[in-house]
Design a protein around this motif. Structure first.
Motif, PDB file in Angstrom:
ATOM      1  N   ILE A 111       0.820  -1.216   0.000  1.00 38.84           N
ATOM      2  CA  ILE A 111       0.000   0.000   0.000  1.00 38.84           C
ATOM      3  C   ILE A 111       0.848   1.257   0.000  1.00 38.84           C
ATOM      4  N   ALA A 112       2.093   1.143   0.520  1.00 44.05           N
ATOM      5  CA  ALA A 112       2.985   2.301   0.550  1.00 44.05           C
ATOM      6  C   ALA A 112       3.703   2.502  -0.772  1.00 44.05           C
ATOM      7  N   GLY A 113       3.544   1.542  -1.714  1.00 40.44           N
ATOM      8  CA  GLY A 113       4.158   1.692  -3.030  1.00 40.44           C
ATOM      9  C   GLY A 113       5.656   1.865  -2.946  1.00 40.44           C
ATOM     10  N   ALA A 114       6.166   2.883  -3.621  1.00 42.19           N
ATOM     11  CA  ALA A 114       7.607   3.132  -3.639  1.00 42.19           C
ATOM     12  C   ALA A 114       8.144   3.483  -2.261  1.00 42.19           C
ATOM     13  N   SER A 115       7.272   3.886  -1.369  1.00 44.48           N
ATOM     14  CA  SER A 115       7.736   4.256  -0.030  1.00 44.48           C
ATOM     15  C   SER A 115       8.123   3.046   0.798  1.00 44.48           C
ATOM     16  N   GLY A 116       7.398   1.942   0.617  1.00 46.93           N
ATOM     17  CA  GLY A 116       7.633   0.789   1.473  1.00 46.93           C
ATOM     18  C   GLY A 116       8.295  -0.366   0.763  1.00 46.93           C
ATOM     19  N   GLY A 117       7.611  -0.924  -0.213  1.00 44.98           N
ATOM     20  CA  GLY A 117       8.173  -2.020  -0.973  1.00 44.98           C
ATOM     21  C   GLY A 117       8.195  -3.342  -0.241  1.00 44.98           C
ATOM     22  N   VAL A 118       7.500  -3.457   0.921  1.00 42.68           N
ATOM     23  CA  VAL A 118       7.470  -4.730   1.634  1.00 42.68           C
ATOM     24  C   VAL A 118       6.488  -5.670   0.946  1.00 42.68           C
ATOM     25  N   PRO A 119       6.660  -6.987   1.106  1.00 42.85           N
ATOM     26  CA  PRO A 119       5.799  -7.935   0.392  1.00 42.85           C
ATOM     27  C   PRO A 119       4.333  -7.827   0.814  1.00 42.85           C
ATOM     28  N   ASN A 120       3.458  -7.657  -0.164  1.00 41.26           N
ATOM     29  CA  ASN A 120       2.019  -7.711   0.084  1.00 41.26           C
ATOM     30  C   ASN A 120       1.501  -9.082  -0.324  1.00 41.26           C
ATOM     31  N   TYR A 121       2.270 -10.109   0.068  1.00 36.09           N
ATOM     32  CA  TYR A 121       1.927 -11.499  -0.197  1.00 36.09           C
ATOM     33  C   TYR A 121       2.725 -12.344   0.785  1.00 36.09           C
ATOM     34  N   THR A 122       2.412 -13.643   0.839  1.00 37.04           N
ATOM     35  CA  THR A 122       3.168 -14.550   1.695  1.00 37.04           C
ATOM     36  C   THR A 122       3.304 -15.885   0.977  1.00 37.04           C
ATOM     37  N   VAL A 123       4.340 -16.648   1.332  1.00 32.93           N
ATOM     38  CA  VAL A 123       4.682 -17.884   0.637  1.00 32.93           C
ATOM     39  C   VAL A 123       4.585 -19.051   1.605  1.00 32.93           C
ATOM     40  N   SER A 124       4.028 -20.168   1.143  1.00 33.27           N
ATOM     41  CA  SER A 124       3.932 -21.364   1.981  1.00 33.27           C
ATOM     42  C   SER A 124       5.319 -21.916   2.272  1.00 33.27           C
ATOM     43  N   SER A 125       5.418 -22.779   3.283  1.00 36.54           N
ATOM     44  CA  SER A 125       6.717 -23.291   3.709  1.00 36.54           C
ATOM     45  C   SER A 125       7.386 -24.138   2.631  1.00 36.54           C
ATOM     46  N   ASP A 126       6.594 -24.729   1.718  1.00 36.09           N
ATOM     47  CA  ASP A 126       7.198 -25.507   0.642  1.00 36.09           C
ATOM     48  C   ASP A 126       7.527 -24.664  -0.589  1.00 36.09           C
ATOM     49  N   GLY A 127       7.215 -23.369  -0.546  1.00 35.00           N
ATOM     50  CA  GLY A 127       7.538 -22.471  -1.646  1.00 35.00           C
ATOM     51  C   GLY A 127       6.691 -22.663  -2.882  1.00 35.00           C
ATOM     52  N   GLN A 128       5.608 -23.410  -2.784  1.00 32.90           N
ATOM     53  CA  GLN A 128       4.800 -23.735  -3.957  1.00 32.90           C
ATOM     54  C   GLN A 128       3.469 -22.993  -4.014  1.00 32.90           C
ATOM     55  N   ARG A 129       3.072 -22.341  -2.927  1.00 38.84           N
ATOM     56  CA  ARG A 129       1.791 -21.642  -2.889  1.00 38.84           C
ATOM     57  C   ARG A 129       1.986 -20.222  -2.372  1.00 38.84           C
ATOM     58  N   PHE A 130       1.191 -19.308  -2.901  1.00 39.71           N
ATOM     59  CA  PHE A 130       1.282 -17.905  -2.539  1.00 39.71           C
ATOM     60  C   PHE A 130      -0.101 -17.418  -2.096  1.00 39.71           C
ATOM     61  N   LEU A 131      -0.113 -16.607  -1.061  1.00 32.70           N
ATOM     62  CA  LEU A 131      -1.341 -15.942  -0.629  1.00 32.70           C
ATOM     63  C   LEU A 131      -1.168 -14.459  -0.919  1.00 32.70           C
ATOM     64  N   MET A 132      -2.053 -13.916  -1.768  1.00 30.01           N
ATOM     65  CA  MET A 132      -1.894 -12.548  -2.256  1.00 30.01           C
ATOM     66  C   MET A 132      -3.213 -11.797  -2.117  1.00 30.01           C
ATOM     67  N   ILE A 133      -3.145 -10.485  -2.304  1.00 23.99           N
ATOM     68  CA  ILE A 133      -4.333  -9.630  -2.261  1.00 23.99           C
ATOM     69  C   ILE A 133      -4.747  -9.323  -3.692  1.00 23.99           C
ATOM     70  N   LYS A 134      -5.890  -9.866  -4.089  1.00 19.24           N
ATOM     71  CA  LYS A 134      -6.352  -9.648  -5.456  1.00 19.24           C
ATOM     72  C   LYS A 134      -6.985  -8.278  -5.584  1.00 19.24           C
ATOM     73  N   GLN A 135      -6.620  -7.568  -6.647  1.00 17.49           N
ATOM     74  CA  GLN A 135      -7.188  -6.250  -6.878  1.00 17.49           C
ATOM     75  C   GLN A 135      -8.689  -6.356  -7.055  1.00 17.49           C
ATOM     76  N   SER A 136      -9.392  -5.421  -6.375  1.00 19.37           N
ATOM     77  CA  SER A 136     -10.845  -5.504  -6.411  1.00 19.37           C
ATOM     78  C   SER A 136     -11.490  -4.214  -6.898  1.00 19.37           C
ATOM     79  N   GLY A 137     -10.691  -3.270  -7.358  1.00 18.37           N
ATOM     80  CA  GLY A 137     -11.258  -2.017  -7.814  1.00 18.37           C
ATOM     81  C   GLY A 137     -11.720  -1.127  -6.679  1.00 18.37           C
ATOM     82  N   ILE A 138     -11.163  -1.311  -5.472  1.00 19.50           N
ATOM     83  CA  ILE A 138     -11.616  -0.544  -4.310  1.00 19.50           C
ATOM     84  C   ILE A 138     -11.434   0.951  -4.512  1.00 19.50           C
ATOM     85  N   TYR A 139     -10.363   1.336  -5.189  1.00 23.65           N
ATOM     86  CA  TYR A 139     -10.081   2.754  -5.340  1.00 23.65           C
ATOM     87  C   TYR A 139     -10.895   3.367  -6.478  1.00 23.65           C
ATOM     88  N   GLU A 140     -11.114   2.572  -7.561  1.00 20.18           N
ATOM     89  CA  GLU A 140     -11.841   3.122  -8.696  1.00 20.18           C
ATOM     90  C   GLU A 140     -13.349   2.971  -8.537  1.00 20.18           C
TER      91      GLU A 140
END
Length: 284
Positions: free
Chosen positions: A231-260
């Motif tokens: 959410i901080a964009g260029a200010s933060g750059g921290v991961p807005n997702y997470t990875v499972s312990s086996d490195g095969q699955r990702f949990l992410m935030i899907k864009q929903s048009g909240i701003y538009e």
């Protein structure tokens, strides 16, 4: 979202008012097996940035985006009090990574003279921050490797954001990981891969940290998709997702048009997804 080191829980942020990006937000922990959730914080604006302790029992976070703020720590089951572990007079501080041995915290701090710099401090009664990276450029989103010997981070020293790795505690040379820009770095649990994003694209880089020098390969695009960046964009750059312990699955935030379009953002956690897959597509 951040999955716990033991793989049993995910910490997420829930805002009081999703129509207002500045709305107060609190941390909640989702139990992945039972599907229940526990509220961890109850006041302020505590979404910046949840960091799990190595034993999955505590969460560190920053209590707001404005100067000055503090780094706090709370019990991950919501049962304990919230304690201040770092407060810097007049500054903004944001935790990003807890060392594997549980003794050290990485954070970045804002300075007018040197933009954002990366610091460490020993967790204890009298924390004294020590600079890890302090330059005229913006360094942030720093993360310990699983063995604690390397730190991946974002810097704009080349004129654009790129992913770099340095040995910890140093000294040692800087290794450039990304090639066409990058933010939001994350290590795989076994330390054999680094993941990062560049806008809609997700990249993976094979890593060898077994020797004295780190070895990295050419970045490979995993996919491209409409998932929200930090959410901080260029200010933060921290991961807005997470990875499972086996490195095969990702949990992410899907864009929903909240701003538009004013729609709500959502997190979807799919349980028993492999069983459902085999039911839908039987294996011969």
């Amino acid at each position: 979202p951040r999955v716990s080191p033991d793989g049993e829980s995910v910490v997420v942020v829930i805002a009081e008012n999703t129509d207002n990006i500045g709305s107060p937000s609190d941390l909640w922990v989702l139990d992945l097996e039972r599907g229940s959730r526990s509220r961890i914080t109850f006041e302020g604006n505590n979404r910046f940035f949840p960091v799990w302790s190595p034993d999955s029992t505590q969460l560190a976070f920053a209590d707001g985006p404005v100067r000055p703020n503090r780094i706090l720590v709370a019990a991950a089951d919501g049962s304990g009090r919230v304690d201040v572990i770092l407060e810097r007079e007049g500054q903004r501080v944001f935790p990003t990574s807890w060392s594997p041995d549980g003794q050290t915290m990485l954070f970045y701090e804002d300075f007018i003279e040197t933009a954002r710099d990366v610091y460490t401090f020993a967790i204890g009664d009298d924390p004294t921050p020590e600079p890890f990276l302090s330059t005229p450029f913006q360094e942030r989103a720093a993360y310990f490797s699983p063995d604690g010997r390397w730190i991946a981070y974002v810097s704009n020293e080349s004129g654009r954001d790129e992913i770099y790795v340095r040995p910890y505690p140093g000294p040692g040379r800087e290794i450039t990981v990304s090639t066409t820009g990058g933010q939001e770095p994350t290590w795989s649990a076994d330390g054999r891969e680094l993941f990062y994003r560049n806008q809609d694209e997700m990249f993976a880089v094979a890593v060898d940290i077994s020797g004295e020098e780190i070895q990295v390969t050419q970045p490979e695009i995993l996919w491209s998709g409409p998932y929200d960046l930090d959410i901080a964009g260029a200010s933060g750059g921290v991961p807005n997702y997470t990875v499972s312990s086996d490195g095969q699955r990702f949990l992410m935030i899907k864009q929903s048009g909240i701003y538009e379009e004013g729609r709500r953002a959502e997190i979807s956690v799919v349980l028993d997804w492999f069983e459902e897959l085999t039911e839908r597509v039987p294996v011969p």
